[in-house]
Motif scaffolding. Structure first.
Motif, PDB file in Angstrom:
ATOM      1  N   VAL B 147      22.444  11.062   4.866  1.00 23.70           N
ATOM      2  CA  VAL B 147      21.049  11.402   5.143  1.00 23.70           C
ATOM      3  C   VAL B 147      20.220  10.132   5.043  1.00 23.70           C
ATOM      4  O   VAL B 147      20.272   9.452   4.023  1.00 23.70           O
ATOM      5  CB  VAL B 147      20.494  12.419   4.110  1.00 23.70           C
ATOM      6  N   GLU B 148      19.483   9.811   6.092  1.00 22.69           N
ATOM      7  CA  GLU B 148      18.598   8.644   6.079  1.00 22.69           C
ATOM      8  C   GLU B 148      17.216   9.111   6.499  1.00 22.69           C
ATOM      9  O   GLU B 148      17.013   9.513   7.640  1.00 22.69           O
ATOM     10  CB  GLU B 148      19.089   7.630   7.116  1.00 22.69           C
ATOM     11  N   LEU B 149      16.296   9.033   5.587  1.00 21.28           N
ATOM     12  CA  LEU B 149      14.942   9.486   5.858  1.00 21.28           C
ATOM     13  C   LEU B 149      14.206   8.451   6.708  1.00 21.28           C
ATOM     14  O   LEU B 149      14.240   7.266   6.406  1.00 21.28           O
ATOM     15  CB  LEU B 149      14.239   9.672   4.507  1.00 21.28           C
ATOM     16  N   ALA B 150      13.554   8.906   7.778  1.00 17.31           N
ATOM     17  CA  ALA B 150      12.765   7.981   8.605  1.00 17.31           C
ATOM     18  C   ALA B 150      11.553   7.510   7.803  1.00 17.31           C
ATOM     19  O   ALA B 150      11.092   8.204   6.902  1.00 17.31           O
ATOM     20  CB  ALA B 150      12.304   8.672   9.876  1.00 17.31           C
ATOM     21  N   GLU B 151      11.058   6.323   8.158  1.00 21.90           N
ATOM     22  CA  GLU B 151       9.959   5.755   7.388  1.00 21.90           C
ATOM     23  C   GLU B 151       8.729   6.657   7.380  1.00 21.90           C
ATOM     24  O   GLU B 151       8.060   6.798   6.362  1.00 21.90           O
ATOM     25  CB  GLU B 151       9.596   4.377   7.950  1.00 21.90           C
ATOM     26  N   ASP B 152       8.477   7.284   8.540  1.00 15.41           N
ATOM     27  CA  ASP B 152       7.301   8.175   8.604  1.00 15.41           C
ATOM     28  C   ASP B 152       7.575   9.540   7.949  1.00 15.41           C
ATOM     29  O   ASP B 152       6.712  10.403   7.926  1.00 15.41           O
ATOM     30  CB  ASP B 152       6.846   8.346  10.051  1.00 15.41           C
ATOM     31  N   ARG B 153       8.789   9.730   7.460  1.00 12.40           N
ATOM     32  CA  ARG B 153       9.195  10.967   6.784  1.00 12.40           C
ATOM     33  C   ARG B 153       9.056  12.210   7.658  1.00 12.40           C
ATOM     34  O   ARG B 153       8.905  13.317   7.164  1.00 12.40           O
ATOM     35  CB  ARG B 153       8.409  11.164   5.485  1.00 12.40           C
ATOM     36  N   LYS B 154       9.056  11.979   8.964  1.00 13.43           N
ATOM     37  CA  LYS B 154       8.932  13.128   9.865  1.00 13.43           C
ATOM     38  C   LYS B 154      10.287  13.579  10.391  1.00 13.43           C
ATOM     39  O   LYS B 154      10.409  14.626  11.019  1.00 13.43           O
ATOM     40  CB  LYS B 154       8.017  12.765  11.044  1.00 13.43           C
ATOM     41  N   SER B 155      11.308  12.765  10.148  1.00 10.95           N
ATOM     42  CA  SER B 155      12.643  13.150  10.616  1.00 10.95           C
ATOM     43  C   SER B 155      13.692  12.517   9.712  1.00 10.95           C
ATOM     44  O   SER B 155      13.388  11.630   8.909  1.00 10.95           O
ATOM     45  CB  SER B 155      12.847  12.690  12.066  1.00 10.95           C
ATOM     46  N   VAL B 156      14.932  12.993   9.855  1.00 11.49           N
ATOM     47  CA  VAL B 156      16.055  12.384   9.155  1.00 11.49           C
ATOM     48  C   VAL B 156      17.144  12.059  10.150  1.00 11.49           C
ATOM     49  O   VAL B 156      17.346  12.779  11.124  1.00 11.49           O
ATOM     50  CB  VAL B 156      16.680  13.301   8.079  1.00 11.49           C
ATOM     51  N   ARG B 157      17.833  10.949   9.878  1.00  7.96           N
ATOM     52  CA  ARG B 157      19.039  10.652  10.627  1.00  7.96           C
ATOM     53  C   ARG B 157      20.181  11.205   9.792  1.00  7.96           C
ATOM     54  O   ARG B 157      20.355  10.841   8.630  1.00  7.96           O
ATOM     55  CB  ARG B 157      19.186   9.145  10.817  1.00  7.96           C
ATOM     56  N   VAL B 158      20.937  12.103  10.398  1.00  5.35           N
ATOM     57  CA  VAL B 158      21.930  12.860   9.666  1.00  5.35           C
ATOM     58  C   VAL B 158      23.320  12.530  10.191  1.00  5.35           C
ATOM     59  O   VAL B 158      23.521  12.441  11.396  1.00  5.35           O
ATOM     60  CB  VAL B 158      21.635  14.371   9.845  1.00  5.35           C
ATOM     61  N   THR B 159      24.262  12.280   9.289  1.00  5.39           N
ATOM     62  CA  THR B 159      25.658  12.132   9.701  1.00  5.39           C
ATOM     63  C   THR B 159      26.374  13.423   9.353  1.00  5.39           C
ATOM     64  O   THR B 159      26.291  13.902   8.224  1.00  5.39           O
ATOM     65  CB  THR B 159      26.319  10.957   8.965  1.00  5.39           C
ATOM     66  N   ARG B 160      27.038  13.973  10.339  1.00  9.97           N
ATOM     67  CA  ARG B 160      27.745  15.239  10.171  1.00  9.97           C
ATOM     68  C   ARG B 160      29.225  15.018  10.337  1.00  9.97           C
ATOM     69  O   ARG B 160      29.661  14.301  11.233  1.00  9.97           O
ATOM     70  CB  ARG B 160      27.309  16.201  11.291  1.00  9.97           C
ATOM     71  N   GLU B 161      29.997  15.694   9.487  1.00  9.73           N
ATOM     72  CA  GLU B 161      31.441  15.589   9.630  1.00  9.73           C
ATOM     73  C   GLU B 161      31.903  16.440  10.809  1.00  9.73           C
ATOM     74  O   GLU B 161      31.381  17.520  11.057  1.00  9.73           O
ATOM     75  CB  GLU B 161      32.058  16.120   8.342  1.00  9.73           C
ATOM     76  N   MET B 162      32.868  15.910  11.539  1.00  6.19           N
ATOM     77  CA  MET B 162      33.489  16.680  12.609  1.00  6.19           C
ATOM     78  C   MET B 162      34.965  16.806  12.269  1.00  6.19           C
ATOM     79  O   MET B 162      35.431  16.245  11.300  1.00  6.19           O
ATOM     80  CB  MET B 162      33.321  15.964  13.941  1.00  6.19           C
ATOM     81  N   GLU B 163      35.713  17.516  13.081  1.00  8.20           N
ATOM     82  CA  GLU B 163      37.137  17.635  12.812  1.00  8.20           C
ATOM     83  C   GLU B 163      37.832  16.284  13.012  1.00  8.20           C
ATOM     84  O   GLU B 163      37.328  15.409  13.711  1.00  8.20           O
ATOM     85  CB  GLU B 163      37.760  18.692  13.732  1.00  8.20           C
ATOM     86  N   SER B 164      39.019  16.152  12.405  1.00  7.09           N
ATOM     87  CA  SER B 164      39.923  15.019  12.625  1.00  7.09           C
ATOM     88  C   SER B 164      39.324  13.662  12.320  1.00  7.09           C
ATOM     89  O   SER B 164      39.534  12.707  13.046  1.00  7.09           O
ATOM     90  CB  SER B 164      40.439  15.004  14.070  1.00  7.09           C
ATOM     91  N   GLY B 165      38.545  13.577  11.242  1.00  6.22           N
ATOM     92  CA  GLY B 165      38.119  12.268  10.782  1.00  6.22           C
ATOM     93  C   GLY B 165      37.025  11.596  11.586  1.00  6.22           C
ATOM     94  O   GLY B 165      36.874  10.378  11.526  1.00  6.22           O
ATOM     95  N   MET B 166      36.269  12.352  12.366  1.00  2.00           N
ATOM     96  CA  MET B 166      35.155  11.769  13.110  1.00  2.00           C
ATOM     97  C   MET B 166      33.831  12.244  12.505  1.00  2.00           C
ATOM     98  O   MET B 166      33.764  13.306  11.894  1.00  2.00           O
ATOM     99  CB  MET B 166      35.215  12.173  14.589  1.00  2.00           C
TER     100      MET B 166
END
Ligand SMILES: Cc1cc2nc3c(=O)[nH]c(=O)nc-3n(C[C@H](O)[C@H](O)[C@H](O)COP(=O)(O)OP(=O)(O)OC[C@H]3O[C@@H](n4cnc5c(N)ncnc54)[C@H](O)[C@@H]3O)c2cc1C
Lengths: 328, 265
Positions: B147-166
């Protein structure tokens, strides 16, 4: 006649995958059981190929939902494409494969449709004229029999392998193109990219022997004898998720649905309970030897040989026996 | 930022399970209950974001009275206060009924972000967080490992797990619900000071009647699923047990490795 059974079929690059065929097989079986018909739905961008594959199966119909905004999966796009379709068709059950993608959006689809949600079904059977579903609970240590109550469709996701793909009955089904109103719809997520989760590049898939350690190891400082065993066997070391999450071994050694899928000649499972997310990554192994202090651990359900005992006693003894054999 | 974190109390992974007399669930007597594994990561993530943004974390828990202990644990870890929904009319629901109740309680607090664990280790619906998002009309993401909060705190950059290590990365507008997967951080331990401080922190009990939802939509009454029974899984093939003391087991295993698996040189 009860409502139809729908199979919403996951595709990749416009082609059906095993998971998709499993969903169709399940829908056909359930339709037979309930005396109704099955319909398949496929959605995406450029999925005509998947549509014609489905047309060769014994189904009452195939619905193909094409839209450029369905190319990359987003919950907003999938919800907007599927909700009106299901609302209008009013099927009794809508089946899906239980994948990371469907787990992401099915709860919202159910919520929007006011439908029931039954995640991770392993199968169904009729008991006293009533349909009962089986699903794992408590990490697969127990299976629950569940029935659905109330009005309206039920969305069911099926665990991988629960309905073999080769049970799909061939036939011929009419294909219908369905328009999706997706222009201006909030996709809820801007997909930026896809990358590998692990930093390293250990390839466990080539190993003939794998020693897998689970949470039962009890700590990073206790890995010594297991590493010794790995050396003695010329094996690769692998881990279940909690071992990786705790930082005891790197992510690149994780086996399971989020990690690597392996099929060595021998898989030694040490202190691994055998949750489905781990099993999917190693159940193709030739021989599985499990060491666990709990005789009811699900890992023993797929093991060839089982040892009920403390791995901290069994592993050093095994190391010693292997050393003696090498010396003798 | 004001962050809600939803937690559940579940049987310990090591618990010996016995089936209850009526066959419909486990006998809870004698079982140790703990904070659900991925919820511990959600709590840590919430605390870290609150620390970075100068906000506060509010814990939400729906569960029977015994779960108050899990709520206290979250307070000891650093949540400012808690909202507890333990009325029997709210219990025994499926993910939709449970999510509905939690969403109503969260709405009343007005938060900027909701974190939950990715799945409970008992029922494992992996759905409650998404239902909360649906009820609130917010975006969500399941299986979040970054989870990376945007500077303006209006959005987040999210990393989601997928199948098979991606992993997939995406941008999601706030407010949102993020369902956190294990391994996203290293959860802290409660300090003695934290445990002492937790005793003075507020746990607000919210009743079913406070939620403004038709009672027939809550708890067991509002659930579309009903567990008839639980049983040990039946397996297709029978494992062959190797018995004896450690040395005898080791000797037997070496024979299997040598003669059947043929993996020893
Ligand atoms: C979306 C999602 C994705 C997931 N992906 C993965 C994945 O890719 N890979 C994966 O592995 N898991 C994955 N999981 C987690 C999975 O559900 C289980 O939680 C996990 O596999 C359990 O790991 P474990 O068996 O090591 O731990 P536990 O379930 O805690 O089991 C530990 C076992 O060790 C035994 N034990 C304890 N001490 C000893 C001892 N001294 N000697 C012998 N035995 C002992 C216990 O009896 C127990 O059976 C995922 C979960 C989710 C929700």
């Amino acid at each position: 006649m009860s409502g139809q059974i729908w199979a919403v079929v996951q595709q990749k690059d416009g082609r059906l995958q095993r998971a998709g065929r499993e969903t169709v097989a399940a829908a056909q079986a359930l339709a037979r059981e309930l005396g109704t018909t099955a319909v398949a739905v496929v959605l995406g961008d450029g999925v005509a190929g998947a549509g014609s594959e489905l047309a060769g199966m014994a189904l009452a119909g195939v619905r193909v939902v094409e839209h450029s905004r369905l190319g990359a999966y987003t919950p907003g796009g999938y919800l907007a494409a599927l909700a009106p379709l299901i609302r209008a068709g009013a099927p009794a059950y809508v089946l899906f494969a239980h994948t990371y993608q469907t787990v992401d959006y099915l709860p919202r689809l159910a919520q929007e449709l006011d439908a029931g949600l039954l995640p991770e079904a392993l199968g169904f059977q009729k008991v006293d004229g009533e349909l009962r579903w089986t699903r794992p609970v408590l990490g697969g240590k127990l299976h629950a029999q569940v029935r659905t109550v109330g009005e309206g469709p039920v969305l069911v996701s099926l665990q991988s392998g629960a309905f073999p793909a080769d049970a799909v009955q061939a036939g011929s089904a009419p294909v219908e193109q369905v328009a999706a109103a997706l222009d201006g719809v909030d996709l809820q997520r801007e997909v930026l990219g896809i990358e590998s989760a692990a930093e390293g590049t250990v390839d466990l898939t080539k190993a003939e022997v794998i020693v897998g350690v689970g949470r039962g190891i009890g700590g990073q400082e206790k890995l010594g004898p297991v590493e010794e065993l790995t050396r003695l066997l010329g094996a690769e070391l692998a881990a279940s998720r909690p071992v990786v999450d705790s930082g005891w071994l790197p992510r690149e050694r994780q086996v399971g649905s989020s990690g690597q899928t392996v099929a060595p000649k021998l898989y030694l499972a040490l202190g691994i309970s055998g949750a489905i997310q781990h099993l999917v990554g190693m159940k193709g192994s030739g021989m599985v030897i499990a060491v666990n202090k709990d005789a009811s651990a699900p890992i023993f359900k797929i093991a060839t040989y089982g040892v009920v005992g403390d791995l901290h006693e069994v592993v050093p003894a095994l190391n010693q026996a292997l050393q003696q054999r090498a010396a003798g | 930022m004001k962050i809600a974190v939803c937690v559940k109390q579940v049987p310990d992974a090591e618990a010996r399970l016995r089936i209850r007399g009526d066959g419909a669930w486990i006998e809870e007597e004698g079982v140790t209950f703990v904070l659900n594994e991925t919820d511990t990561y959600a709590v840590e993530e919430a605390l870290q974001i609150a620390e970075r943004t100068g906000g506060e974390v509010i814990a939400f828990c729906l569960g029977p009275e015994r779960a108050r202990e899990a709520v206290r644990k979250v307070l000891a870890l650093g949540a400012a206060r808690a909202v507890f929904l333990s009325e029997p009319a709210l219990l025994g629901g499926d993910a939709l009924a449970t999510g509905r109740a939690l969403a109503a309680a969260i709405r009343a607090e007005g938060v900027d972000l909701v974190l939950t664990g990715s799945a409970s280790t008992d029922l494992g619906f992996a759905a409650t967080g998404s239902v909360i998002a649906g009820e609130l009309g917010w975006p969500h993401a399941w299986l979040v490992v970054g989870v990376e909060l945007a500077e303006d705190r209006k959005s987040v950059r999210v990393t989601r797990e997928m199948e098979s290590g991606m992993n997939e990365s995406s941008r999601i507008a706030l407010p949102a619900v993020l369902q956190v997967q294990g391994g996203i951080n290293q959860p802290r331990y409660a300090s003695l000071k934290g445990i002492m401080a937790a005793k003075r922190k507020e746990i607000r009990d919210v009743a079913a009647g406070d939620l403004g939802i038709d009672p027939s939509r809550l708890g067991r009454a509002g659930s579309r699923l009903e567990t008839v029974s639980v049983a040990l899984p039946v397996s297709g093939r029978e494992v062959e047990w190797i018995e004896g003391d450690a040395a005898a087991v080791a000797a037997a295993l070496v024979t299997k490795l040598e003669q059947e698996a043929k993996v020893l040189r």
